[in-house]
Each structure stands twice: as structure tokens, then as C-alpha cells.
Scaffold this motif. Structure first.
Motif, PDB file in Angstrom:
ATOM      1  N   SER A 102      51.517  54.087  58.396  1.00 35.21           N
ATOM      2  CA  SER A 102      51.941  52.954  57.995  1.00 35.21           C
ATOM      3  C   SER A 102      52.032  52.056  57.518  1.00 35.21           C
ATOM      4  O   SER A 102      50.671  51.736  57.811  1.00 35.21           O
ATOM      5  CB  SER A 102      52.698  52.428  59.619  1.00 35.21           C
ATOM      6  N   ASN A 103      52.404  50.879  57.223  1.00 31.03           N
ATOM      7  CA  ASN A 103      51.665  49.809  57.198  1.00 31.03           C
ATOM      8  C   ASN A 103      51.949  48.573  58.158  1.00 31.03           C
ATOM      9  O   ASN A 103      51.153  47.416  57.688  1.00 31.03           O
ATOM     10  CB  ASN A 103      52.497  49.139  55.429  1.00 31.03           C
ATOM     11  N   LYS A 104      52.177  48.727  59.020  1.00 24.57           N
ATOM     12  CA  LYS A 104      52.731  48.070  60.531  1.00 24.57           C
ATOM     13  C   LYS A 104      51.377  48.172  61.075  1.00 24.57           C
ATOM     14  O   LYS A 104      50.111  49.101  60.299  1.00 24.57           O
ATOM     15  CB  LYS A 104      53.722  48.981  61.149  1.00 24.57           C
ATOM     16  N   VAL A 105      51.255  46.770  61.348  1.00 25.28           N
ATOM     17  CA  VAL A 105      50.161  46.867  62.478  1.00 25.28           C
ATOM     18  C   VAL A 105      49.560  48.348  63.146  1.00 25.28           C
ATOM     19  O   VAL A 105      50.180  48.937  64.068  1.00 25.28           O
ATOM     20  CB  VAL A 105      49.903  45.824  62.997  1.00 25.28           C
ATOM     21  N   ASP A 106      48.393  48.440  63.220  1.00 27.13           N
ATOM     22  CA  ASP A 106      47.883  49.962  63.887  1.00 27.13           C
ATOM     23  C   ASP A 106      48.908  50.048  65.310  1.00 27.13           C
ATOM     24  O   ASP A 106      48.950  51.378  66.032  1.00 27.13           O
ATOM     25  CB  ASP A 106      46.792  49.784  63.680  1.00 27.13           C
ATOM     26  N   SER A 107      48.088  48.808  65.958  1.00 21.62           N
ATOM     27  CA  SER A 107      48.922  48.604  66.878  1.00 21.62           C
ATOM     28  C   SER A 107      50.025  48.953  67.904  1.00 21.62           C
ATOM     29  O   SER A 107      50.442  49.884  68.304  1.00 21.62           O
ATOM     30  CB  SER A 107      48.304  47.142  68.054  1.00 21.62           C
ATOM     31  N   PHE A 108      50.834  48.404  67.010  1.00 19.99           N
ATOM     32  CA  PHE A 108      52.202  48.766  66.795  1.00 19.99           C
ATOM     33  C   PHE A 108      53.199  49.984  66.784  1.00 19.99           C
ATOM     34  O   PHE A 108      53.786  50.813  67.103  1.00 19.99           O
ATOM     35  CB  PHE A 108      53.175  47.815  65.708  1.00 19.99           C
ATOM     36  N   ALA A 109      51.990  50.660  65.745  1.00 19.78           N
ATOM     37  CA  ALA A 109      52.518  52.285  64.849  1.00 19.78           C
ATOM     38  C   ALA A 109      51.853  52.675  66.011  1.00 19.78           C
ATOM     39  O   ALA A 109      52.951  53.631  66.562  1.00 19.78           O
ATOM     40  CB  ALA A 109      51.616  52.424  63.587  1.00 19.78           C
ATOM     41  N   LYS A 110      51.180  52.845  66.626  1.00 17.16           N
ATOM     42  CA  LYS A 110      50.701  53.406  67.691  1.00 17.16           C
ATOM     43  C   LYS A 110      51.811  53.603  68.844  1.00 17.16           C
ATOM     44  O   LYS A 110      52.216  54.465  69.716  1.00 17.16           O
ATOM     45  CB  LYS A 110      48.874  53.089  68.557  1.00 17.16           C
ATOM     46  N   THR A 111      51.796  52.466  69.692  1.00 22.21           N
ATOM     47  CA  THR A 111      52.659  52.252  70.408  1.00 22.21           C
ATOM     48  C   THR A 111      54.241  52.925  69.945  1.00 22.21           C
ATOM     49  O   THR A 111      54.445  53.013  71.482  1.00 22.21           O
ATOM     50  CB  THR A 111      53.241  50.439  70.790  1.00 22.21           C
ATOM     51  N   MET A 112      54.657  52.487  69.087  1.00 17.82           N
ATOM     52  CA  MET A 112      56.104  53.043  68.480  1.00 17.82           C
ATOM     53  C   MET A 112      56.025  54.318  69.016  1.00 17.82           C
ATOM     54  O   MET A 112      56.970  54.971  68.890  1.00 17.82           O
ATOM     55  CB  MET A 112      56.360  52.451  67.384  1.00 17.82           C
ATOM     56  N   THR A 113      55.240  55.116  68.642  1.00 18.94           N
ATOM     57  CA  THR A 113      55.847  56.813  67.785  1.00 18.94           C
ATOM     58  C   THR A 113      54.967  56.811  69.535  1.00 18.94           C
ATOM     59  O   THR A 113      56.123  57.978  69.307  1.00 18.94           O
ATOM     60  CB  THR A 113      54.563  56.775  67.199  1.00 18.94           C
ATOM     61  N   HIS A 114      54.197  56.658  69.822  1.00 20.05           N
ATOM     62  CA  HIS A 114      54.095  56.539  71.491  1.00 20.05           C
ATOM     63  C   HIS A 114      55.419  57.135  72.301  1.00 20.05           C
ATOM     64  O   HIS A 114      55.622  57.628  73.170  1.00 20.05           O
ATOM     65  CB  HIS A 114      52.997  56.272  72.490  1.00 20.05           C
ATOM     66  N   HIS A 115      55.833  55.778  71.764  1.00 21.94           N
ATOM     67  CA  HIS A 115      57.411  55.668  73.024  1.00 21.94           C
ATOM     68  C   HIS A 115      58.470  56.250  72.606  1.00 21.94           C
ATOM     69  O   HIS A 115      59.132  56.873  74.106  1.00 21.94           O
ATOM     70  CB  HIS A 115      57.482  54.224  72.969  1.00 21.94           C
ATOM     71  N   PHE A 116      58.802  56.664  71.597  1.00 21.12           N
ATOM     72  CA  PHE A 116      59.981  57.135  70.554  1.00 21.12           C
ATOM     73  C   PHE A 116      59.389  58.870  70.595  1.00 21.12           C
ATOM     74  O   PHE A 116      60.379  59.865  70.198  1.00 21.12           O
ATOM     75  CB  PHE A 116      59.617  56.532  69.626  1.00 21.12           C
ATOM     76  N   PHE A 117      57.974  59.267  70.401  1.00 21.19           N
ATOM     77  CA  PHE A 117      58.110  60.522  69.568  1.00 21.19           C
ATOM     78  C   PHE A 117      56.705  61.840  70.747  1.00 21.19           C
ATOM     79  O   PHE A 117      56.088  62.333  70.861  1.00 21.19           O
ATOM     80  CB  PHE A 117      57.475  60.870  68.419  1.00 21.19           C
ATOM     81  N   LYS A 118      56.603  60.727  72.370  1.00 25.47           N
ATOM     82  CA  LYS A 118      55.165  61.244  73.142  1.00 25.47           C
ATOM     83  C   LYS A 118      55.076  62.986  72.251  1.00 25.47           C
ATOM     84  O   LYS A 118      54.477  63.448  72.755  1.00 25.47           O
ATOM     85  CB  LYS A 118      55.392  60.066  74.440  1.00 25.47           C
TER      86      LYS A 118
END
Length: 223
Positions: A114-130
Motif C-alpha cells: 500500500s501507499n498508506k503509511v506503513d504503520s497504518f497498513a500493518k495495523t489495518m491488515t492485522h485488525h481486519f485480516f488477522k
């Protein structure tokens, strides 16, 4: 049992896996309003996202305010607001979970770029697709060219033990189509996302999917 020819898939995040425009637009409009600047309706935000938060902000800030100093301050404020809002209304698009389940059954390694900030990309992916065990999740990182540069995509392919031709690159923006093509991967345009299908087609993706379930059919046809 069918066996796909693909070893890995790289997904964009916003507009592809996650319908996040409500929280992004809320955070951006709140930040604009806090500076007394005009806010924008949802269709504008859909056209403005996709190339990172700084580029998103540049499209929203009036030209006379768009200095490096102000932009740095604004982006920091936007990030703080988004940190509070980022899961309020966001959810996977319809059909994404069945697609991910199918890919797991086919032993396709799942990844996010993603071109999203790396920390947000990791947080969002973990939250929704753990539970899906994404192998690599990368956002925008210092020193790594962002999409449409192929560097990060090629590094992901290598980590999955896949040749570029064995990797699907799936995204809803022209930057995603271009990244897939620049990396020599199979480029699938996610027309359910935020960019117009006409703009995606102009970049000549290998396939245009109107729903995530179309990608299941695409994979079955290539087993």
C-alpha cells in the motif's frame, strides 16, 4: 482438486481489500475544518486517495497554503485524527473474505503493498485480516520507492519464492496497475474500488474484476 498457476497475490489495501473511504474522508475533512479550510464531498475524496497521505493532502489544501512547512504540520494532524477514526466505518468489501479463503485453499501467499503509511497498513491488515496470515504487509516506508515503482513488489515476490509471472497484483488505482506491469506480474484491476474503470483500462491491466468473486473465476479458468 484444481491447482492454480499462481504462488502469491499482492493486494492494495484502501479501495481494494478495505472500503475505508468513510474514515479517510472524515479524518481529512476534520483536519481541513480545524484550519478553517473548505471540506469536500465523498466523490472528491475517492478521486484523491491512492498515492499516499501527502499526495492526498496536497489535493485538498488550497494552493496558497500548500507550503512544505504547512503540509508537514497538516499531514501530522491528519494522521492523528485518522489514528482515532481508522476502524469506525471501515470494513472489507463484499466478496473479499471468500476470495481470501479461496486463495488460502490454493496455497497462494497473501501480501499487502500500500501507499498508506506503513504503520497504518500493518495495523489495518492485522485488525481486519488477522486470521488470514498475510505473509508481507508493507506501506510507505522511508528509502523504499512507493508504487508504481516495482521494488517492493519484487521483494515480496522473492520472499514468497515466486517468479514475477507467478504473482497477481490486485488494486483499484492506476498506480496498482502500473506497479504490476512494471514488476512483470499479472495485473488485476479492482473496478469495485475508488478509481474509475475507464482510467484503469487506459493502463491496460491483464484483467478487470468488477467484484472480488470475479477473481475466483479468473483463477479457476487458469488452473
Amino acid at each position: 482438486m484444481m491447482k492454480t498457476i499462481f504462488k502469491a497475490a499482492i493486494f492494495d489495501l484502501d479501495g481494494t481489500l478495505l472500503d475505508s473511504i468513510g474514515d479517510l474522508s472524515l479524518s481529512m475533512n476534520e483536519t481541513l475544518a480545524s484550519y478553517g479550510l473548505p471540506t469536500f464531498p465523498l466523490p472528491f475524496h475517492k478521486s484523491a486517495v491512492g498515492n499516499g497521505v501527502r499526495a492526498y493532502a496536497e489535493k485538498c489544501i488550497p494552493a496558497e497554503k500548500n507550503t512544505p512547512e504547512f503540509l508537514n504540520e497538516f499531514v501530522a494532524q491528519m494522521g492523528a485524527r485518522y489514528d482515532k477514526n481508522c476502524t469506525a466505518h471501515t470494513a472489507p468489501f463484499d466478496g473479499i473474505l471468500p476470495l481470501l479463503n479461496f486463495m488460502r485453499e490454493q496455497n497462494i501467499a497473501l501480501n499487502v503493498l500500500s501507499n498508506k503509511v506503513d504503520s497504518f497498513a500493518k495495523t489495518m491488515t492485522h485488525h481486519f485480516f488477522k486470521e488470514y496470515g498475510f505473509q508481507n504487509v508493507y506501506g510507505e516506508r522511508p528509502g523504499v520507492p512507493k508504487k508504481p515503482a516495482p521494488d517492493a513488489a519484487l521483494a515480496i515476490a522473492e520472499s514468497c519464492g515466486a517468479a514475477p509471472s507467478e504473482v497477481l497484483f490486485i488494486g483499484d488505482s492506476i498506480y496498482d496497475v502500473m506497479t504490476g506491469k512494471n514488476a512483470g506480474m499479472v495485473s488485476l484491476a479492482a473496478a469495485w474500488g475508488y478509481q474509475s474503470e475507464e482510467m484503469l483500462i487506459e493502463k491496460e491491466p491483464d484483467f478487470v474484476a468488477h467484484t472480488p468473486l470475479d477473481i475466483i473465476d479468473y483463477l479457476k479458468d487458469r488452473s
